[in-house]
Scaffold this motif. Structure first.
Motif, mmCIF file in Angstrom:
data_model
loop_
_atom_site.group_PDB
_atom_site.id
_atom_site.type_symbol
_atom_site.label_atom_id
_atom_site.label_comp_id
_atom_site.label_asym_id
_atom_site.label_seq_id
_atom_site.Cartn_x
_atom_site.Cartn_y
_atom_site.Cartn_z
ATOM 1 N N CYS A 72 0.835 -1.212 0.000
ATOM 2 C CA CYS A 72 0.000 0.000 0.000
ATOM 3 C C CYS A 72 0.864 1.254 0.000
ATOM 4 O O CYS A 72 0.525 2.248 -0.645
ATOM 5 N N GLY A 73 1.980 1.217 0.719
ATOM 6 C CA GLY A 73 2.898 2.353 0.708
ATOM 7 C C GLY A 73 3.463 2.608 -0.677
ATOM 8 O O GLY A 73 3.536 3.758 -1.130
ATOM 9 N N ALA A 74 3.842 1.540 -1.379
ATOM 10 C CA ALA A 74 4.367 1.688 -2.740
ATOM 11 C C ALA A 74 3.298 2.242 -3.676
ATOM 12 O O ALA A 74 3.571 3.144 -4.483
ATOM 13 N N LEU A 75 2.073 1.722 -3.556
ATOM 14 C CA LEU A 75 0.971 2.223 -4.382
ATOM 15 C C LEU A 75 0.685 3.692 -4.085
ATOM 16 O O LEU A 75 0.447 4.487 -4.996
ATOM 17 N N ARG A 76 0.728 4.059 -2.827
ATOM 18 C CA ARG A 76 0.454 5.435 -2.424
ATOM 19 C C ARG A 76 1.492 6.394 -3.015
ATOM 20 O O ARG A 76 1.165 7.448 -3.534
ATOM 21 N N LEU A 77 2.758 5.998 -2.939
ATOM 22 C CA LEU A 77 3.825 6.842 -3.477
ATOM 23 C C LEU A 77 3.746 6.944 -4.996
ATOM 24 O O LEU A 77 3.930 8.028 -5.559
ATOM 25 N N LEU A 122 -0.213 11.508 -10.040
ATOM 26 C CA LEU A 122 -1.295 12.494 -9.999
ATOM 27 C C LEU A 122 -0.776 13.921 -9.867
ATOM 28 O O LEU A 122 -1.405 14.854 -10.336
ATOM 29 N N ASN A 123 0.332 14.091 -9.159
ATOM 30 C CA ASN A 123 0.954 15.415 -9.024
ATOM 31 C C ASN A 123 -0.029 16.471 -8.506
ATOM 32 O O ASN A 123 -0.123 17.573 -9.047
ATOM 33 N N ILE A 124 -0.762 16.144 -7.456
ATOM 34 C CA ILE A 124 -1.722 17.061 -6.835
ATOM 35 C C ILE A 124 -0.969 17.934 -5.835
ATOM 36 O O ILE A 124 -0.228 17.428 -4.993
ATOM 37 N N HIS A 125 -1.176 19.244 -5.907
ATOM 38 C CA HIS A 125 -0.442 20.159 -5.032
ATOM 39 C C HIS A 125 -1.273 20.689 -3.871
ATOM 40 O O HIS A 125 -0.723 21.154 -2.880
#
Length: 172
Positions: free
Chosen positions: A108-113, A119-122
């Motif tokens: 899940c950590g890898a997927l989250r990163l 997505l590059n959401i700021h």
């Protein structure tokens, strides 16, 4: 030009210190120094906060720095806390479910990163940041003697799911 190079290098050095501290945590787990391993994860959290601040402060952000940060974060806040709690808590009390929970946390950590980078959401985080999840697991490790192993197992699964959730968390 030289100042920019020095600033980018300094931010990346701090990112690599995050990796060093996370790696040290894993090595300390192998020597059964669980409290020190948790403390090294907390040191990695500090370095992770500093590298981003330095890079933004001096306009030294880069794609390389972003990718390097994610790779280091996976080790320090994904692998290290999962290995720590597996060895400290789950190995004796919940071997197979604990192994599955630890591996699930890393995945899940890898997927989250990966999602964060794509997505590059700021404006906000989508799901809780891996740094927060790893920080919380380090704190749980320090308090593990006072928490039932099943509660720790459930917290690991919960934090895993929170990392890949669609919950929006405003950036500070």
């Amino acid at each position: 030009m030289l100042l920019d190079l020095i600033t980018k290098s300094f931010a990346n050095i701090l990112t690599l210190m995050n990796l060093v501290f996370g790696s040290m945590a894993i090595i300390l787990v192998q020597h059964l120094h669980y409290s020190w391993a948790a403390i090294f994860i907390l040191f990695a959290v500090f370095m992770d906060g500093m590298d981003g601040k330095i890079a933004r402060r001096f306009g030294a952000t880069s794609e390389l720095g972003k990718e390097l940060d994610s790779l280091c974060d996976l080790v320090s806040f994904g692998v290290a806390p999962a290995v720590l709690l597996y060895a400290q808590v789950f190995l004796e009390s919940y071997h197979l479910p604990g192994l599955i929970a630890a591996l699930f946390f890393i995945i899940c950590g890898a997927l989250r990163l990966a999602r964060f980078n794509v997505l590059n959401i700021h404006e906000y985080f989508l799901g809780i940041p891996i740094t927060l999840a790893g920080f919380l697991l380090a704190i749980i490790s320090l308090l593990a003697d006072n928490i039932y192993p099943m509660v720790i197992l459930l917290l690991v699964v919960f934090l895993s799911l929170m990392m890949i959730s669609n919950i929006k968390i405003r950036k500070i």
